[in-house]
Design an enzyme around this catalytic site. Structure first.
Site, PDB file in Angstrom:
ATOM      1  N   PRO A 202       0.401  16.716   4.958  1.00 53.61           N
ATOM      2  CA  PRO A 202       0.307  16.851   3.497  1.00 53.61           C
ATOM      3  C   PRO A 202      -0.378  15.633   2.887  1.00 53.61           C
ATOM      4  CG  PRO A 202       2.540  17.321   4.287  1.00 53.61           C
ATOM      5  CD  PRO A 202       1.803  16.686   5.420  1.00 53.61           C
ATOM      6  N   PHE A 275      -2.565   7.340  -9.960  1.00 53.15           N
ATOM      7  CA  PHE A 275      -3.166   8.135  -8.891  1.00 53.15           C
ATOM      8  C   PHE A 275      -2.156   8.827  -7.975  1.00 53.15           C
ATOM      9  CE2 PHE A 275      -5.747   4.223  -9.622  1.00 53.15           C
ATOM     10  CZ  PHE A 275      -6.767   4.821 -10.367  1.00 53.15           C
ATOM     11  N   ARG A 285      10.690   8.563  -1.766  1.00 52.47           N
ATOM     12  CA  ARG A 285      11.817   7.990  -2.526  1.00 52.47           C
ATOM     13  C   ARG A 285      11.312   6.840  -3.414  1.00 52.47           C
ATOM     14  NH1 ARG A 285      17.114   9.103  -1.156  1.00 52.47           N
ATOM     15  NH2 ARG A 285      17.733   7.082  -1.976  1.00 52.47           N
ATOM     16  N   GLY A 337       6.553  13.789   4.576  1.00 48.75           N
ATOM     17  CA  GLY A 337       5.665  14.801   5.143  1.00 48.75           C
ATOM     18  C   GLY A 337       6.002  15.234   6.550  1.00 48.75           C
ATOM     19  N   GLY A 340       7.959  19.249   6.033  1.00 52.71           N
ATOM     20  CA  GLY A 340       7.356  20.351   5.305  1.00 52.71           C
ATOM     21  C   GLY A 340       6.529  19.860   4.133  1.00 52.71           C
ATOM     22  N   ARG A 482      -7.663  -6.991  -4.147  1.00 51.07           N
ATOM     23  CA  ARG A 482      -7.848  -7.007  -2.698  1.00 51.07           C
ATOM     24  C   ARG A 482      -9.287  -6.677  -2.311  1.00 51.07           C
ATOM     25  NH1 ARG A 482      -4.472  -2.813   0.783  1.00 51.07           N
ATOM     26  NH2 ARG A 482      -5.901  -1.412  -0.315  1.00 51.07           N
ATOM     27  N   TYR A 544       9.225  -8.237  -4.368  1.00 51.01           N
ATOM     28  CA  TYR A 544       7.863  -7.804  -4.069  1.00 51.01           C
ATOM     29  C   TYR A 544       7.043  -9.036  -3.701  1.00 51.01           C
ATOM     30  CZ  TYR A 544       4.639  -3.823  -4.805  1.00 51.01           C
ATOM     31  OH  TYR A 544       3.783  -2.766  -4.649  1.00 51.01           O
TER      32      TYR A 544
END
Length: 628
Positions: A202, A275, A285, A337, A340, A482, A544
Site C-alpha cells: 500500500p 503530504f 499510529r 501495511g 491489509g 536536508r 525529537y
C-alpha cells in the site's frame, strides 16, 4: 410480536452472510454492514480535488522533499528559499548562510548535482503477466507500468531513499501501480492478488521515514503498488455526533480544507501534514503537533475499514466505546501495511476554535525548560501545542531570518539586552518553548495566564507571539533543509523517541554524548545534534532529534550516517526510550521490535498476520521479516 420478527430478520441476515462468506474469501467479516447504522441525511460522497495530483511528479519533487517550486538554494553569495508557499519564501537568508559555513564547514563553491531523471529505457522491465494486466483492466482499474510512476512509489523519505534517487537506483521497484477509486475496487485488487500470488505494498502519501514502502529486494513475485490517492472522498459528515468519514487516501491538507469549509477540524497536524494521508496516519499510529487538545490518531479514530486477503475487518456499529474484548481498531493501528489496505476511516471532529493565539517563552537552559514542561503536564493544562527547543536548535532557528531587526526575534535589539544583560541569560545555554493556544477566547486567556505563571517558576520569560508563530510554521520548512545539505557534502536526518519524565534529561545528555564520542572517533568535527521536546503526557514526553554532519572525504556517507543513528538508537533504548513515538517501525527499526514487544508479542503479531494474510500478499517486510 415485533421482537420475534426482528430476531427472525437478524437470523436470516446472519445466515445469508455465512453463505456469502463461504463463496467469497474477500467478503467482510463484519456482522452488520456499517451503512445500516447511518442515516441517509448524513451519508454522501463528495469528491475532493487534491493539492497533490495523481501524477505526483507534476507538483512534487521526484528526488527530494515537498513541492517542486519550494527549496533552499544558494545563489549570489547567500542561501534563499524559493516559492511563496511558506513564510520565508523568496527571502535571502544571510545568517543561515553564515551558520552553514561556520557550523557545518560548507563550501558553497563545490556543489554535488543530483543525477537527472532516468530515461524510459533505464527502468527495469516490469515483471507482470498479460493475464494479470487483463484482470485489472476488466475491473476498470487505472494502472501504469511506466518507469517514472513505479519509481516515485518505490520509496519514502529516508535519507537512504533520497540519496539513492540522487546518485544511483533501487534494487527493486514495483512492477505496476494501481489506483483504486474506492473500497470495492480494493477488494477486487486483493482478490486478484490472492488468485495470482501477487505481492501488494500500500502507498499513501509517500512520506514514510522508516523504509515502510520500499520493496523487499528478495521479493520474486509481481509487486503491486496500491496507490490510495484517488480514494480521497468525504463520505459522511455527522454534525450531531461530531464524526466525519473519509476514504483513506485523502491527504492532511485536503482533509482539513474540507472540514474547515463546514466549520470543523480534526486537529490532527503532523509535521508531514501537507503530504501524508489519513490511512497512513492510522497505519503508523501517527501523532500531531496539536495532540494535547485533539488527541493522537488512536484517540481520534472511531471506525476503520481494512481489506485483508481473508476478509474486510471492521466493527459492526459506530459507537463511542464497546466492551466486547480486544479493540480490533488496534490491530489496524500501527500495522504498517503488513495486514491489509485501509480503505475508509471515521474520525472525531471538533468545531473550529473561536480563538487561535501563539506564544513563546525563553528559559535560561534546557533543564529549566523541561522542568516547566513537566509541571504543565502534571497540572494537565497543556495548550494545543507546547514544544521546547534545546539551545542548538534555538540558535539554528534564529538564523532563519532575512535581515537584522526582524520583528519578534528573541535575540534582536532590546529583547536581547533585557534577556542577556538584565536577566543574565547566556545565549549559549538558553532555549525557547513555542506555544499555540486554541479554543474559546476566555478559556485561552485563562490557560495562557496559567502557563506563564508556571513558566515563571522555572525562570521563564515570555518572548512574544511572533516567535511562537515563526517556530510553529518553520516546522514545515525544516524537511527541505536536508536536500540542500546533500548538495554540499552534508547528510542529515531526524529520529524520535518517547521517554518517561524522570529519564528525559539523562536520555538527551546520553545520546548527545554518544554521538559526540562516535564523531570524534571518525574525525567528524563539523556536525549538528539538537533536540526538542514536542509532545507531553502524564507519564513522559516525545523527544525529537536532528542530526547532520559534513562527511568531507569519508567514504559511503549514507552507511556512515545509518551506523551513527543506530548507535544513537541503542543509546536511546538503554536510556529508557522507545524505538519510536510516531514514525513507526518499518524496515529500519525492526531490529529492536522483538525486544520492545517481547517474544510472545512477536508470536501474537505473527498469528494475526497468518490469520489475515496467510499467503503473505502484503509482503512489505515491515515490523518482522516476512515469509517469502
Amino acid at each position: 410480536m415485533s421482537n420475534i420478527n426482528q430476531s427472525s430478520e437478524n437470523e436470516n441476515f446472519e445466515e445469508q452472510q455465512k453463505k456469502k462468506n463461504l463463496n467469497d474469501n474477500t467478503t467482510s467479516i463484519k456482522l452488520l454492514p456499517l451503512e445500516k447504522s447511518r442515516t441517509t441525511d448524513k451519508t454522501f460522497k463528495k469528491s475532493v480535488k487534491s493539492a497533490v495530483p495523481k501524477n505526483r511528479q507534476e507538483v512534487l519533487k521526484w528526488n527530494g522533499w515537498g513541492y517542486k517550486d519550494s527549496k533552499f538554494v544558494y545563489k549570489d553569495g547567500a542561501i534563499c528559499f524559493t516559492g511563496n508557499r511558506y513564510p520565508i519564501g523568496e527571502l535571502v537568508l544571510p545568517y543561515f548562510t553564515e551558520w552553514a559555513e561556520t557550523k557545518l564547514n560548507i563550501n558553497f563553491s563545490k556543489k554535488r548535482n543530483a543525477q537527472p531523471l532516468p530515461s524510459p529505457d533505464k527502468y527495469p522491465k516490469p515483471k507482470i503477466s498479460d493475464e494479470v494486466l487483463e484482470k485489472f483492466k476488466q475491473v476498470g482499474l487505472s494502472t501504469s507500468i511506466e518507469g517514472i510512476d513505479r519509481l516515485v512509489r518505490a520509496h519514502g523519505h529516508t535519507l537512504h531513499d533520497i540519496a539513492t534517487l540522487r546518485e544511483s537506483f533501487f534494487n527493486r521497484i514495483p512492477d505496476i501501480v494501481v489506483w483504486p477509486n474506492g473500497h470495492d475496487q480494493v477488494v477486487q485488487i486483493v482478490h486478484i492478488a490472492k488468485e495470482h500470488n501477487l505481492a501488494i505494498i500500500p502507498f499513501g502519501g509517500g512520506t514514510s521515514v522508516s523504509g515502510a514502502v520500499s520493496c523487499p529486494s528478495n521479493e520474486e513475485r509481481t509487486i503491486v503498488s496500491l496507490d490510495t490517492s484517488q480514494m480521497n472522498s468525504l463520505l459522511s459528515l455527522d454534525k450531531e455526533n461530531l464524526v466525519a468519514t473519509f476514504e483513506a487516501g485523502i491527504i492532511g491538507q485536503d482533509l482539513e480544507r474540507e472540514l474547515h469549509e463546514q466549520g470543523y477540524t480534526s486537529g490532527h497536524e503532523p509535521d508531514s501534514y501537507e503530504f501524508s494521508s489519513l490511512g497512513g496516519w492510522v497505519a503508523t499510529r501517527a501523532s500531531g503537533m496539536k495532540k494535547n487538545i485533539y488527541g493522537n490518531i488512536e484517540d481520534l479514530l472511531v471506525h476503520v475499514k481494512m481489506v485483508t486477503p481473508t476478509g474486510v475487518l471492521q466493527k459492526n456499529c459506530q459507537v463511542p466505546r464497546m466492551s466486547c474484548g480486544p479493540d480490533f481498531n488496534h490491530i489496524v493501528l500501527g500495522s504498517e501495511g503488513t495486514l491489509g489496505v485501509i480503505t475508509e476511516v471515521a474520525i472525531k471532529i471538533r468545531p473550529l476554535p473561536k480563538c487561535k493565539k501563539y506564544g513563546s517563552i525563553v528559559f535560561p537552559n534546557f533543564e529549566a525548560g523541561v522542568k516547566c514542561m513537566r509541571e504543565v503536564a502534571r497540572q494537565r493544562c497543556q495548550p494545543a501545542s507546547i514544544r521546547l527547543m534545546d539551545n542548538e536548535q534555538f540558535q539554528f532557528g534564529q538564523t532563519l531570518r532575512p535581515v537584522p531587526g526582524y520583528f519578534g526575534l528573541v535575540l534582536d535589539g532590546l529583547k536581547k539586552m533585557y534577556i542577556t544583560k538584565i536577566k543574565g541569560f547566556d545565549p549559549k545555554h538558553m532555549c525557547v518553548t513555542t506555544l499555540l493556544f486554541e479554543g474559546d477566547p476566555k478559556d485561552v486567556e485563562i490557560q495562557e495566564k496559567k502557563i506563564y505563571e508556571i513558566a515563571a517558576q522555572s525562570k521563564g520569560i515570555p518572548a512574544g507571539e511572533t516567535n511562537g508563530e515563526r517556530g510553529y510554521c518553520l516546522t514545515f520548512v525544516i524537511a527541505y533543509i536536508r536536500d540542500i545539505g546533500l548538495e554540499y557534502n552534508v547528510v542529515s536526518e531526524s529520529f524520535e523517541t518517547s521517554v518517561p519524565w524522570d529519564r528525559t534529561l539523562s536520555l538527551c545528555r546520553n545520546v548527545k554524548f554518544c554521538i559526540a564520542q562516535e564523531c570524534k572517533k571518525l574525525n567528524i568535527s563539523h556536525y549538528l545534534l539538537s533536540c526538542r521536546l514536542t509532545q507531553t503526557y502524564d507519564t513522559g514526553c516525545c523527544i525529537y532529534f536532528y542530526f547532520g554532519f559534513n562527511y568531507g572525504s569519508l567514504p559511503d556517507p549514507i552507511h556512515l550516517y545509518e551506523m551513527l543513528e543506530e548507535k544513537a538508537r541503542d543509546e536511546i533504548i538503554a536510556s529508557g526510550g522507545s524505538i519510536s513515538h510516531h514514525h513507526g517501525v518499518g524496515k529500519m527499526r525492526k531490529k529492536w521490535y522483538p525486544s520492545s514487544v517481547s517474544a510472545l508479542g512477536v508470536s501474537l503479531y505473527s498469528a494475526t498476520k497468518h490469520s489475515l494474510d496467510p499467503d503473505n500478499i502484503f509482503s512489505t517486510n515491515n515490523l518482522i521479516p516476512s515469509r517469502l
